[in-house]
Design a protein around this motif. Structure first.
Motif, PDB file in Angstrom:
ATOM      1  N   ALA A 260       0.750  -1.361   0.173  1.00 33.66           N
ATOM      2  CA  ALA A 260      -0.011  -0.148  -0.190  1.00 33.66           C
ATOM      3  C   ALA A 260       0.913   1.170   0.065  1.00 33.66           C
ATOM      4  CB  ALA A 260      -0.822   0.052   1.167  1.00 33.66           C
ATOM      5  N   ARG A 261       1.809   1.209   0.549  1.00 29.70           N
ATOM      6  CA  ARG A 261       2.910   2.339   0.712  1.00 29.70           C
ATOM      7  C   ARG A 261       3.476   2.697  -0.729  1.00 29.70           C
ATOM      8  NH1 ARG A 261       4.561  -0.740   5.294  1.00 29.70           N
ATOM      9  NH2 ARG A 261       3.344   0.210   7.141  1.00 29.70           N
ATOM     10  N   ARG A 262       3.440   1.808  -1.755  1.00 27.43           N
ATOM     11  CA  ARG A 262       3.939   2.161  -2.821  1.00 27.43           C
ATOM     12  C   ARG A 262       3.111   3.026  -3.728  1.00 27.43           C
ATOM     13  NH1 ARG A 262       7.020  -0.666  -0.360  1.00 27.43           N
ATOM     14  NH2 ARG A 262       7.331   1.430   0.048  1.00 27.43           N
ATOM     15  N   LEU A 263       1.902   3.142  -3.567  1.00 30.74           N
ATOM     16  CA  LEU A 263       0.924   3.961  -4.434  1.00 30.74           C
ATOM     17  C   LEU A 263       1.343   5.457  -4.174  1.00 30.74           C
ATOM     18  CD1 LEU A 263      -2.510   2.164  -4.456  1.00 30.74           C
ATOM     19  CD2 LEU A 263      -1.054   2.696  -6.266  1.00 30.74           C
TER      20      LEU A 263
ATOM     21  N   PHE B 101      -8.186  -4.216  -8.804  1.00 34.31           N
ATOM     22  CA  PHE B 101      -8.744  -5.509  -9.338  1.00 34.31           C
ATOM     23  C   PHE B 101      -8.314  -6.620  -8.228  1.00 34.31           C
ATOM     24  CE2 PHE B 101      -7.902  -9.561 -11.433  1.00 34.31           C
ATOM     25  CZ  PHE B 101      -9.089 -10.062 -11.569  1.00 34.31           C
ATOM     26  N   ASP B 102      -9.135  -7.370  -8.001  1.00 34.80           N
ATOM     27  CA  ASP B 102      -8.870  -8.607  -7.086  1.00 34.80           C
ATOM     28  C   ASP B 102      -8.449  -8.229  -5.776  1.00 34.80           C
ATOM     29  OD1 ASP B 102      -8.183 -11.666  -7.014  1.00 34.80           O
ATOM     30  OD2 ASP B 102      -6.159 -10.845  -6.517  1.00 34.80           O
ATOM     31  N   PHE B 103      -7.017  -8.562  -5.352  1.00 37.91           N
ATOM     32  CA  PHE B 103      -6.783  -8.073  -3.903  1.00 37.91           C
ATOM     33  C   PHE B 103      -6.212  -6.517  -3.865  1.00 37.91           C
ATOM     34  CE2 PHE B 103      -4.844 -12.577  -2.151  1.00 37.91           C
ATOM     35  CZ  PHE B 103      -6.049 -13.019  -2.499  1.00 37.91           C
ATOM     36  N   ALA B 104      -5.820  -6.283  -5.219  1.00 31.12           N
ATOM     37  CA  ALA B 104      -5.451  -4.684  -5.181  1.00 31.12           C
ATOM     38  C   ALA B 104      -6.328  -3.527  -4.534  1.00 31.12           C
ATOM     39  CB  ALA B 104      -4.970  -4.270  -6.358  1.00 31.12           C
ATOM     40  N   PRO B 105      -7.665  -3.954  -4.276  1.00 34.24           N
ATOM     41  CA  PRO B 105      -8.499  -2.909  -3.660  1.00 34.24           C
ATOM     42  C   PRO B 105      -8.225  -2.803  -1.803  1.00 34.24           C
ATOM     43  CG  PRO B 105      -9.995  -4.208  -4.858  1.00 34.24           C
ATOM     44  CD  PRO B 105      -8.598  -4.859  -5.041  1.00 34.24           C
ATOM     45  N   VAL B 106      -7.346  -4.022  -1.318  1.00 31.97           N
ATOM     46  CA  VAL B 106      -6.797  -3.693  -0.212  1.00 31.97           C
ATOM     47  C   VAL B 106      -5.763  -2.814  -0.119  1.00 31.97           C
ATOM     48  CG1 VAL B 106      -5.686  -5.200   1.689  1.00 31.97           C
ATOM     49  CG2 VAL B 106      -7.620  -6.135   0.457  1.00 31.97           C
ATOM     50  N   PHE B 107      -4.826  -2.881  -1.111  1.00 35.66           N
ATOM     51  CA  PHE B 107      -3.580  -1.868  -1.222  1.00 35.66           C
ATOM     52  C   PHE B 107      -4.281  -0.539  -1.264  1.00 35.66           C
ATOM     53  CE2 PHE B 107      -1.617  -5.587  -3.578  1.00 35.66           C
ATOM     54  CZ  PHE B 107      -1.626  -6.537  -2.522  1.00 35.66           C
ATOM     55  N   ALA B 108      -5.043  -0.297  -2.453  1.00 37.23           N
ATOM     56  CA  ALA B 108      -5.403   1.044  -2.655  1.00 37.23           C
ATOM     57  C   ALA B 108      -6.392   1.831  -1.434  1.00 37.23           C
ATOM     58  CB  ALA B 108      -6.500   0.868  -3.868  1.00 37.23           C
TER      59      ALA B 108
ATOM     60  N   HIS C  63      -5.388   4.821   1.049  1.00 41.50           N
ATOM     61  CA  HIS C  63      -6.139   5.724   1.000  1.00 41.50           C
ATOM     62  C   HIS C  63      -6.446   6.400   2.699  1.00 41.50           C
ATOM     63  CE1 HIS C  63      -9.605   8.514   0.696  1.00 41.50           C
ATOM     64  NE2 HIS C  63     -10.421   7.779   1.467  1.00 41.50           N
ATOM     65  N   PHE C  64      -6.834   5.156   3.522  1.00 43.18           N
ATOM     66  CA  PHE C  64      -7.216   5.426   4.679  1.00 43.18           C
ATOM     67  C   PHE C  64      -5.908   5.487   5.619  1.00 43.18           C
ATOM     68  CE2 PHE C  64     -11.133   2.740   3.704  1.00 43.18           C
ATOM     69  CZ  PHE C  64     -11.980   3.867   3.553  1.00 43.18           C
ATOM     70  N   PHE C  65      -4.960   5.048   5.474  1.00 44.94           N
ATOM     71  CA  PHE C  65      -3.827   4.839   6.425  1.00 44.94           C
ATOM     72  C   PHE C  65      -2.544   5.692   5.885  1.00 44.94           C
ATOM     73  CE2 PHE C  65      -5.600   0.566   7.359  1.00 44.94           C
ATOM     74  CZ  PHE C  65      -6.611   1.184   8.325  1.00 44.94           C
ATOM     75  N   GLU C  66      -2.421   5.850   4.569  1.00 39.67           N
ATOM     76  CA  GLU C  66      -1.400   6.882   4.119  1.00 39.67           C
ATOM     77  C   GLU C  66      -1.881   7.882   3.564  1.00 39.67           C
ATOM     78  OE1 GLU C  66       1.643   5.354   4.451  1.00 39.67           O
ATOM     79  OE2 GLU C  66       0.817   3.282   4.898  1.00 39.67           O
ATOM     80  N   GLY C  67      -3.186   8.537   3.487  1.00 36.34           N
ATOM     81  CA  GLY C  67      -3.553   9.688   3.105  1.00 36.34           C
ATOM     82  C   GLY C  67      -3.780   9.978   1.696  1.00 36.34           C
ATOM     83  N   LEU C  68      -3.846   8.860   0.953  1.00 39.21           N
ATOM     84  CA  LEU C  68      -3.623   8.824  -0.632  1.00 39.21           C
ATOM     85  C   LEU C  68      -5.093   9.464  -0.965  1.00 39.21           C
ATOM     86  CD1 LEU C  68      -2.022   7.967  -3.229  1.00 39.21           C
ATOM     87  CD2 LEU C  68      -3.367   6.149  -3.164  1.00 39.21           C
ATOM     88  N   GLU C  69      -5.079  10.527  -1.757  1.00 39.43           N
ATOM     89  CA  GLU C  69      -6.330  10.988  -2.677  1.00 39.43           C
ATOM     90  C   GLU C  69      -6.615  10.257  -3.630  1.00 39.43           C
ATOM     91  OE1 GLU C  69      -8.233  13.128  -1.234  1.00 39.43           O
ATOM     92  OE2 GLU C  69      -6.969  13.603   0.772  1.00 39.43           O
ATOM     93  N   ILE C  70      -7.970   9.690  -3.865  1.00 34.90           N
ATOM     94  CA  ILE C  70      -8.231   9.230  -5.144  1.00 34.90           C
ATOM     95  C   ILE C  70      -9.689   9.823  -5.321  1.00 34.90           C
ATOM     96  CG2 ILE C  70      -9.483   6.804  -5.776  1.00 34.90           C
ATOM     97  CD1 ILE C  70      -7.589   5.527  -3.746  1.00 34.90           C
ATOM     98  N   GLY C  71      -9.955  10.279  -6.705  1.00 35.02           N
ATOM     99  CA  GLY C  71     -10.796  11.046  -7.341  1.00 35.02           C
ATOM    100  C   GLY C  71     -12.009   9.879  -7.315  1.00 35.02           C
ATOM    101  N   ALA C  72     -11.854   9.079  -8.123  1.00 31.73           N
ATOM    102  CA  ALA C  72     -12.870   7.985  -8.223  1.00 31.73           C
ATOM    103  C   ALA C  72     -12.405   6.725  -8.185  1.00 31.73           C
ATOM    104  CB  ALA C  72     -13.612   8.127  -9.561  1.00 31.73           C
ATOM    105  N   LEU C  73     -13.180   5.435  -7.740  1.00 32.20           N
ATOM    106  CA  LEU C  73     -12.663   4.312  -7.490  1.00 32.20           C
ATOM    107  C   LEU C  73     -13.553   3.298  -8.069  1.00 32.20           C
ATOM    108  CD1 LEU C  73     -10.719   2.521  -5.766  1.00 32.20           C
ATOM    109  CD2 LEU C  73     -11.983   2.766  -3.790  1.00 32.20           C
TER     110      LEU C  73
END
Length: 271
Positions: A79-82, A99-106, A110-120
């Motif tokens: 998740a820190r790579r994003l 896709f698949d397990f990647a939603p866990v990373f995304a 978002h929740f723990f690294e503060g990543l801003e996502i416009g649409a998911l």
């Protein structure tokens, strides 16, 4: 094997990440899962890149990104790579297709690294446990034994596992494409390293936070997904305020493989 190459490199704390960018326009970032790699997106990218700048990459430990013993490819580390990649690309709040397990990373980003996502877009998404397949669960629980398997036996088991991901049987050259990173002694070792880090406990804290998502969210799901059946899709849709669920006909778990045009059209129509 169908040709699929990523021409650019980003040096991350867990080794070189192979990535590429296609087209022009507002950005879309495509996140592959497991046991696949960016090869999954090869038939989706041309449609999306006609209207958008599309970013694809291989997670550390997958595809043609670096893979090595001792590499930290835990789900919290992935998740820190994003945020690092978004900074490298100069992106702020793009559309993310996970896709698949990647939603866990995304979602962890978002929740723990503060990543801003416009649409998911969450596609055939492993978010609400339990979701690890029976084969992968058995392999993870007996990982020391799996690592003792002869390479050709392990390759055959991985191939049999991958054959269950699609509604339409994979042509041999396509199956070879998915298997390419997992072949040989090094590839099989990388596969078992990935399986060893499957950890639903890192997904569990996301579930009570799903109601906090404020960006537009769409769920895309193969109507014939044999790995994550439709009840998982409905559970996830019910947990996310305003989320829309769209089913892709004649598609299994690897819905971007079974129906790339339909998958791309759904992404283009969102949000």
């Amino acid at each position: 094997m169908p040709d699929w190459q990523l021409s650019r490199t980003f040096d991350s704390p867990q080794g070189a990440i192979r990535w590429d960018r296609f087209g022009s326009g507002t950005p879309i970032v495509l996140l592959h899962g497991t046991p696949n790699w960016s090869f999954l997106w090869r038939n989706v990218v041309p449609t999306l890149s006609a209207q958008h700048t599309v970013y694809v990459f291989d997670w550390p430990g997958f595809g043609w990104s670096d893979r090595f013993a001792g590499q930290n490819i835990s789900w919290d580390e992935q998740a820190r790579r994003l945020p690092e990649l978004f900074t490298h690309w100069g992106l702020h709040a793009p559309t993310v297709v996970a896709f698949d397990f990647a939603p866990v990373f995304a979602l962890r980003a978002h929740f723990f690294e503060g990543l801003e996502i416009g649409a998911l877009v969450l596609a055939d998404a492993a978010v609400i446990p339990p979701f690890v397949s029976d084969f992968s669960r058995l392999a993870r629980e007996n990982i020391a034994t799996m690592r003792l398997l002869p390479t050709h036996i392990a390759e055959a088991a991985i191939a049999a596992h991958l054959r269950r991901t699609t509604y339409h049987p994979m042509p041999p050259d396509v199956l070879d494409g998915y298997l390419a990173p997992w072949r040989g002694d090094d590839g099989v070792a990388a596969y078992w390293r990935a399986v060893a880090r499957y950890d639903e406990d890192l997904a569990a804290p996301l579930v009570p936070r799903l109601g906090q998502l404020t960006m537009p969210v769409r769920l895309l799901w193969g109507a014939a997904d044999a790995w994550l059946p439709l009840d998982k899709a409905h559970q996830l849709a019910a947990a996310i305020p305003g989320a829309s669920l769209r089913l892709i006909p004649e598609a299994g778990h690897f819905s971007p493989e079974d129906a790339p045009d339909a998958f791309a059209r759904e992404v283009l129509a969102f949000p």
